[in-house]
Design a protein around this motif. Sequence first.
Motif, PDB file in Angstrom:
ATOM      1  N   UNK A  19      -4.222  35.881  27.208  1.00 49.86           N
ATOM      2  CA  UNK A  19      -4.246  34.558  27.848  1.00 49.86           C
ATOM      3  C   UNK A  19      -5.363  33.636  27.379  1.00 49.86           C
ATOM      4  N   UNK A  20      -5.326  33.316  26.098  1.00 49.30           N
ATOM      5  CA  UNK A  20      -6.186  32.312  25.496  1.00 49.30           C
ATOM      6  C   UNK A  20      -5.324  31.423  24.608  1.00 49.30           C
ATOM      7  N   UNK A  21      -5.723  30.161  24.450  1.00 47.32           N
ATOM      8  CA  UNK A  21      -4.915  29.198  23.708  1.00 47.32           C
ATOM      9  C   UNK A  21      -4.528  29.704  22.326  1.00 47.32           C
ATOM     10  N   UNK A  22      -5.486  30.267  21.601  1.00 45.65           N
ATOM     11  CA  UNK A  22      -5.234  30.703  20.243  1.00 45.65           C
ATOM     12  C   UNK A  22      -4.303  31.893  20.130  1.00 45.65           C
ATOM     13  N   UNK A  23      -4.025  32.559  21.241  1.00 46.00           N
ATOM     14  CA  UNK A  23      -3.080  33.671  21.251  1.00 46.00           C
ATOM     15  C   UNK A  23      -1.722  33.231  21.799  1.00 46.00           C
ATOM     16  N   UNK A  24      -1.743  32.330  22.779  1.00 48.78           N
ATOM     17  CA  UNK A  24      -0.489  31.832  23.348  1.00 48.78           C
ATOM     18  C   UNK A  24       0.319  31.091  22.286  1.00 48.78           C
ATOM     19  N   UNK A  25      -0.333  30.241  21.485  1.00 48.85           N
ATOM     20  CA  UNK A  25       0.386  29.424  20.509  1.00 48.85           C
ATOM     21  C   UNK A  25       1.243  30.248  19.556  1.00 48.85           C
ATOM     22  N   UNK A  26       0.681  31.230  18.825  1.00 46.52           N
ATOM     23  CA  UNK A  26       1.535  31.994  17.909  1.00 46.52           C
ATOM     24  C   UNK A  26       2.578  32.827  18.636  1.00 46.52           C
ATOM     25  N   UNK A  27       2.282  33.262  19.866  1.00 46.82           N
ATOM     26  CA  UNK A  27       3.279  34.051  20.610  1.00 46.82           C
ATOM     27  C   UNK A  27       4.502  33.204  20.970  1.00 46.82           C
ATOM     28  N   UNK A  28       4.287  31.944  21.304  1.00 47.27           N
ATOM     29  CA  UNK A  28       5.417  31.054  21.581  1.00 47.27           C
ATOM     30  C   UNK A  28       6.318  30.952  20.356  1.00 47.27           C
ATOM     31  N   UNK A  29       5.714  30.805  19.199  1.00 45.67           N
ATOM     32  CA  UNK A  29       6.516  30.643  17.980  1.00 45.67           C
ATOM     33  C   UNK A  29       7.094  31.973  17.509  1.00 45.67           C
ATOM     34  N   UNK A  30       6.450  33.087  17.845  1.00 42.79           N
ATOM     35  CA  UNK A  30       7.063  34.394  17.605  1.00 42.79           C
ATOM     36  C   UNK A  30       8.297  34.565  18.486  1.00 42.79           C
ATOM     37  N   UNK A  31       8.220  34.133  19.739  1.00 37.55           N
ATOM     38  CA  UNK A  31       9.376  34.218  20.634  1.00 37.55           C
ATOM     39  C   UNK A  31      10.557  33.458  20.047  1.00 37.55           C
ATOM     40  N   UNK A  32      10.302  32.265  19.541  1.00 38.26           N
ATOM     41  CA  UNK A  32      11.376  31.457  18.937  1.00 38.26           C
ATOM     42  C   UNK A  32      11.937  32.143  17.698  1.00 38.26           C
ATOM     43  N   UNK A  33      11.046  32.702  16.883  1.00 40.67           N
ATOM     44  CA  UNK A  33      11.478  33.390  15.648  1.00 40.67           C
ATOM     45  C   UNK A  33      12.388  34.584  15.975  1.00 40.67           C
ATOM     46  N   UNK A  34      11.999  35.367  16.992  1.00 43.57           N
ATOM     47  CA  UNK A  34      12.798  36.541  17.355  1.00 43.57           C
ATOM     48  C   UNK A  34      14.104  36.142  18.026  1.00 43.57           C
ATOM     49  N   UNK A  35      14.047  35.148  18.913  1.00 42.06           N
ATOM     50  CA  UNK A  35      15.273  34.694  19.577  1.00 42.06           C
ATOM     51  C   UNK A  35      16.256  34.121  18.560  1.00 42.06           C
ATOM     52  N   UNK A  36      15.736  33.510  17.504  1.00 39.62           N
ATOM     53  CA  UNK A  36      16.607  32.972  16.454  1.00 39.62           C
ATOM     54  C   UNK A  36      17.353  34.078  15.714  1.00 39.62           C
ATOM     55  N   UNK A  37      16.860  35.306  15.845  1.00 39.86           N
ATOM     56  CA  UNK A  37      17.526  36.465  15.241  1.00 39.86           C
ATOM     57  C   UNK A  37      18.455  37.171  16.229  1.00 39.86           C
TER      58      UNK A  37
END
Length: 485
Positions: A19-37
């Motif tokens: 729960x820090x900004x620099x960790x939340x940001x890439x996790x959001x885009x990882x979620x999108x990357x995985x959901x796109x698969x």
Amino acid sequence: MAEANIPKKNLHALLIPYPFQGHVNPCVHLAIKLASQGITVTFVNTDYIHHQITSNPINGSSSGDIFAGFRSESGLDIRYATVSDGLPIGFDRSLNHDQYQASLLHVFSAHVEELVARLAGDGDGGVNVLIADTFFVWPSAIARKFGLVYVSFWTEAALVFSLYYHMDLLRLHGHFCSQGRRKDLIDYIPGVKAIEPKDTASYLQDTDTSSVVHQIIFKAFEDVKKADFVLCNTIYEFEDRTIQALNSKIPFYAIGPIIPFGIKNKTVTTSLWSEADCTQWLNTKPKGSVLYVSFGSYAHVTKHDLVEIAKGLLLSRVNFVWVVRPDIVSSEENNPLPDGFETEAENFGIVIPWCCQMTVLSHPSIGGFLTHCGWNSILESIWCEVPLICFPLLTDQVTNRKLVVDDWKIGMNLCEDRSLVAKEEVATNISRLMCGKSREEVKGAIGRVKMSLENALSPTGSSDQNLGLFIDGLMDKAHKSNGHV
């Protein structure tokens, strides 16, 4: 490569960022990357992070789901949940850092376990994969209890992961956790070129390792050795030898860069603070003439260093945009800048509390980035081809500086001696980066490094291929665990 938008039957991943900004940001885009698969993803924020994101008027309702707009536009199956981090929402986590970290170490997992128990029991559509930030200390126990495949997500460079992973070797050789710590080269970490102790992560240089952060690091890197897979926000071409060596110990996949590419249609808001829009001001400045200054979302700068940097900016007379977040020195320090600074700089510089970094970095007027060397900032700078002036503050930033300045030659140091920040040297190095021969050298280097990022993300590139290999392995592991995927 696994084909996009083909449902991966019964793969449902719970994704939990630190729960820090620099960790939340890439996790959001990882979620999108995985959901796109075709993978169902339930993204989990803490109540506090959710409150910070959604309480800003620009970000929408405090009761909102940060993926709601994106989900309706994309049709991807990304769900959203929140859990308590064990502390009241109004608790000042910046001012009470150690207490916050202690809660994440000792209390947070109980709240996560309640959520997992609920979501893992949802029949065939229930959660069967746990993707958690590597710095959490509890994922293997929860994954084992509920029969989940455990994926660790490392948001930093593979080099830093390897140094932490091999802390036992650093101890054995006297480079860590020892009186009279050795200062000679560290040349025995598998897959890592010889590195000076001063270039290791700041927590590996500390003589006192009793802090709560050290407890977290020690436990987290015991736990990650029990992971089924590790995903890393880097590319193979940057760190091939290190990644090869790690792969001999644990399935380790470089799938980066995981950064916010779609800045024009930003439908997932992750910022913990209201973002100022400085585009109109930037539009008035010549191409490549503005220095962007930001020290990230987490690390603090001493009052002395901040004042010297401010005076150096004024001496340089370079156009600048400076992000000075409210707690950059301390949440008890209302205005850490020197008296009259903004008035003196009003013709060539502006100070803002926060911004969308990719929007600023991608603006044509930006010619350099004075940075704390956070990994996200480095990847975003490379993508936007903006050279760097490095002022690392703590943790992995120290090692990232080495990669930027010594290995890739895409930036320079703000101060040769980090302990002696002086306005004259600040001004000199800002001028070196923004004009002259030094600028041309780093601009050429960063253009070449960006090509590596672009190639990695191409349909036949290393990151795209690694994502496919990871999903294939995940399918196989889940099939063996559940017997029906």
